[in-house]
Design a protein around this motif. Structure first.
Motif, PDB file in Angstrom:
ATOM      1  N   PRO A  68     -41.533 -86.003 -72.647  1.00 39.14           N
ATOM      2  CA  PRO A  68     -41.142 -85.385 -71.379  1.00 39.14           C
ATOM      3  C   PRO A  68     -40.219 -84.193 -71.606  1.00 39.14           C
ATOM      4  O   PRO A  68     -39.557 -84.089 -72.637  1.00 39.14           O
ATOM      5  N   THR A  69     -40.210 -83.310 -70.639  1.00 38.12           N
ATOM      6  CA  THR A  69     -39.270 -82.200 -70.636  1.00 38.12           C
ATOM      7  C   THR A  69     -38.471 -82.276 -69.350  1.00 38.12           C
ATOM      8  O   THR A  69     -38.930 -82.815 -68.338  1.00 38.12           O
ATOM      9  N   LEU A  70     -37.272 -81.736 -69.384  1.00 39.82           N
ATOM     10  CA  LEU A  70     -36.429 -81.731 -68.202  1.00 39.82           C
ATOM     11  C   LEU A  70     -36.892 -80.612 -67.275  1.00 39.82           C
ATOM     12  O   LEU A  70     -37.062 -79.469 -67.705  1.00 39.82           O
ATOM     13  N   VAL A  71     -37.142 -80.944 -66.018  1.00 45.51           N
ATOM     14  CA  VAL A  71     -37.532 -79.962 -65.007  1.00 45.51           C
ATOM     15  C   VAL A  71     -36.623 -80.128 -63.792  1.00 45.51           C
ATOM     16  O   VAL A  71     -35.936 -81.140 -63.643  1.00 45.51           O
ATOM     17  N   ARG A  72     -36.614 -79.141 -62.956  1.00 48.59           N
ATOM     18  CA  ARG A  72     -35.859 -79.169 -61.703  1.00 48.59           C
ATOM     19  C   ARG A  72     -36.834 -79.165 -60.540  1.00 48.59           C
ATOM     20  O   ARG A  72     -37.814 -78.412 -60.547  1.00 48.59           O
ATOM     21  N   VAL A  73     -36.571 -80.001 -59.555  1.00 45.67           N
ATOM     22  CA  VAL A  73     -37.371 -80.022 -58.338  1.00 45.67           C
ATOM     23  C   VAL A  73     -36.475 -79.510 -57.216  1.00 45.67           C
ATOM     24  O   VAL A  73     -35.414 -80.076 -56.956  1.00 45.67           O
ATOM     25  N   VAL A  74     -36.884 -78.421 -56.594  1.00 50.53           N
ATOM     26  CA  VAL A  74     -36.139 -77.817 -55.493  1.00 50.53           C
ATOM     27  C   VAL A  74     -36.930 -78.061 -54.214  1.00 50.53           C
ATOM     28  O   VAL A  74     -38.134 -77.799 -54.168  1.00 50.53           O
ATOM     29  N   MET A  75     -36.254 -78.590 -53.189  1.00 50.07           N
ATOM     30  CA  MET A  75     -36.878 -78.851 -51.899  1.00 50.07           C
ATOM     31  C   MET A  75     -36.157 -78.042 -50.830  1.00 50.07           C
ATOM     32  O   MET A  75     -34.932 -78.106 -50.733  1.00 50.07           O
ATOM     33  N   ILE A  76     -36.921 -77.285 -50.052  1.00 55.40           N
ATOM     34  CA  ILE A  76     -36.351 -76.380 -49.060  1.00 55.40           C
ATOM     35  C   ILE A  76     -37.002 -76.694 -47.718  1.00 55.40           C
ATOM     36  O   ILE A  76     -38.226 -76.731 -47.604  1.00 55.40           O
ATOM     37  N   VAL A  77     -36.183 -76.913 -46.694  1.00 53.97           N
ATOM     38  CA  VAL A  77     -36.680 -77.127 -45.339  1.00 53.97           C
ATOM     39  C   VAL A  77     -36.525 -75.820 -44.583  1.00 53.97           C
ATOM     40  O   VAL A  77     -35.446 -75.230 -44.557  1.00 53.97           O
ATOM     41  N   VAL A  78     -37.626 -75.371 -43.963  1.00 51.27           N
ATOM     42  CA  VAL A  78     -37.614 -74.093 -43.261  1.00 51.27           C
ATOM     43  C   VAL A  78     -38.430 -74.223 -41.974  1.00 51.27           C
ATOM     44  O   VAL A  78     -39.375 -75.017 -41.915  1.00 51.27           O
ATOM     45  N   ASP A  79     -38.049 -73.476 -40.949  1.00 54.75           N
ATOM     46  CA  ASP A  79     -38.807 -73.476 -39.704  1.00 54.75           C
ATOM     47  C   ASP A  79     -40.252 -73.086 -39.978  1.00 54.75           C
ATOM     48  O   ASP A  79     -40.531 -72.206 -40.798  1.00 54.75           O
ATOM     49  N   ALA A  80     -41.182 -73.725 -39.291  1.00 54.42           N
ATOM     50  CA  ALA A  80     -42.610 -73.533 -39.553  1.00 54.42           C
ATOM     51  C   ALA A  80     -43.044 -72.079 -39.399  1.00 54.42           C
ATOM     52  O   ALA A  80     -43.870 -71.596 -40.177  1.00 54.42           O
ATOM     53  N   ASP A  81     -42.469 -71.366 -38.443  1.00 57.19           N
ATOM     54  CA  ASP A  81     -42.900 -69.987 -38.215  1.00 57.19           C
ATOM     55  C   ASP A  81     -42.451 -69.031 -39.324  1.00 57.19           C
ATOM     56  O   ASP A  81     -42.959 -67.921 -39.433  1.00 57.19           O
ATOM     57  N   ARG A  82     -41.531 -69.452 -40.147  1.00 58.53           N
ATOM     58  CA  ARG A  82     -41.016 -68.612 -41.230  1.00 58.53           C
ATOM     59  C   ARG A  82     -41.521 -69.065 -42.607  1.00 58.53           C
ATOM     60  O   ARG A  82     -41.321 -68.378 -43.604  1.00 58.53           O
ATOM     61  N   ASP A  84     -44.514 -69.522 -44.289  1.00 54.40           N
ATOM     62  CA  ASP A  84     -45.491 -68.819 -45.130  1.00 54.40           C
ATOM     63  C   ASP A  84     -44.875 -67.613 -45.832  1.00 54.40           C
ATOM     64  O   ASP A  84     -45.069 -67.420 -47.035  1.00 54.40           O
ATOM     65  N   ALA A  85     -44.138 -66.821 -45.089  1.00 55.49           N
ATOM     66  CA  ALA A  85     -43.512 -65.633 -45.676  1.00 55.49           C
ATOM     67  C   ALA A  85     -42.476 -66.026 -46.726  1.00 55.49           C
ATOM     68  O   ALA A  85     -42.404 -65.417 -47.801  1.00 55.49           O
ATOM     69  N   LEU A  86     -41.661 -67.047 -46.435  1.00 58.49           N
ATOM     70  CA  LEU A  86     -40.641 -67.473 -47.392  1.00 58.49           C
ATOM     71  C   LEU A  86     -41.277 -68.061 -48.646  1.00 58.49           C
ATOM     72  O   LEU A  86     -40.792 -67.836 -49.758  1.00 58.49           O
ATOM     73  N   CYS A  87     -42.383 -68.766 -48.497  1.00 61.29           N
ATOM     74  CA  CYS A  87     -43.074 -69.338 -49.656  1.00 61.29           C
ATOM     75  C   CYS A  87     -43.520 -68.221 -50.608  1.00 61.29           C
ATOM     76  O   CYS A  87     -43.353 -68.328 -51.827  1.00 61.29           O
ATOM     77  N   ASP A  88     -44.050 -67.142 -50.057  1.00 66.29           N
ATOM     78  CA  ASP A  88     -44.448 -65.998 -50.884  1.00 66.29           C
ATOM     79  C   ASP A  88     -43.247 -65.379 -51.593  1.00 66.29           C
ATOM     80  O   ASP A  88     -43.319 -65.015 -52.770  1.00 66.29           O
ATOM     81  N   LEU A  89     -42.127 -65.257 -50.890  1.00 63.76           N
ATOM     82  CA  LEU A  89     -40.918 -64.687 -51.489  1.00 63.76           C
ATOM     83  C   LEU A  89     -40.370 -65.582 -52.600  1.00 63.76           C
ATOM     84  O   LEU A  89     -39.927 -65.092 -53.638  1.00 63.76           O
ATOM     85  N   ILE A  90     -40.397 -66.892 -52.388  1.00 58.40           N
ATOM     86  CA  ILE A  90     -39.917 -67.835 -53.399  1.00 58.40           C
ATOM     87  C   ILE A  90     -40.780 -67.737 -54.659  1.00 58.40           C
ATOM     88  O   ILE A  90     -40.263 -67.769 -55.779  1.00 58.40           O
ATOM     89  N   TYR A  91     -42.071 -67.602 -54.477  1.00 52.74           N
ATOM     90  CA  TYR A  91     -42.985 -67.460 -55.616  1.00 52.74           C
ATOM     91  C   TYR A  91     -42.566 -66.292 -56.505  1.00 52.74           C
ATOM     92  O   TYR A  91     -42.529 -66.404 -57.730  1.00 52.74           O
ATOM     93  N   GLU A  92     -42.229 -65.181 -55.878  1.00 59.52           N
ATOM     94  CA  GLU A  92     -41.807 -63.997 -56.636  1.00 59.52           C
ATOM     95  C   GLU A  92     -40.388 -64.162 -57.179  1.00 59.52           C
ATOM     96  O   GLU A  92     -40.114 -63.865 -58.344  1.00 59.52           O
TER      97      GLU A  92
END
Length: 127
Positions: A68-82, A84-92
């Motif tokens: 196994p390797t150590l990984v981090r799991v980040v969970m973010i709660v965001v309003d539904a209308d925002r 999709d755009a935030l998901c794209d920004l997080i990817y970058e």
């Protein structure tokens, strides 16, 4: 016997949960700081866990799990209308597109409660 009084509605709205699996290289700390400072997101959490072949190809002997390797799991709660755009920004922002950079998922939530920190609460030490 008196009739029960109706409960006050829970103040919430449709939301989505964005989950990231990131390498343990400081990406999650930078991402959380960016979310707070640049995007105004304060409903996020990060935990560390063991990952088996999550971020990199690996091999193991027959009948055995890979190391196994150590990984981090980040969970973010965001309003539904925002979300999709935030998901794209997080990817970058988290460089998920790089080899071994991580994984990104988005799932719907029924609703999320707004949460505001009281005035004067300091940021974590070291930031």
């Amino acid at each position: 016997m008196s009739a029960p009084t109706p409960e006050a509605p829970v103040p919430g709205r449709a939301a989505k949960l964005i989950s990231c699996i990131l390498p343990d290289d400081g990406t999650e700390r930078r991402l959380l700081g960016w979310l707070r400072d640049q995007q105004g997101i304060i409903r996020a959490n990060s935990v560390y866990c063991r990952g088996h072949s999550i971020l990199q190809e690996t091999s193991a002997r027959r009948g055995k799990l890979p190391e196994p390797t150590l990984v981090r799991v980040v969970m973010i709660v965001v309003d539904a209308d925002r979300a999709d755009a935030l998901c794209d920004l997080i990817y970058e922002q988290a460089d998920i597109h790089r080899p071994g950079g991580g994984a990104l998922m988005m799932t719907p939530l029924t609703f999320a409660m707004p949460f505001l920190l009281p005035e004067g609460v300091a940021n974590e030490i070291g930031e």
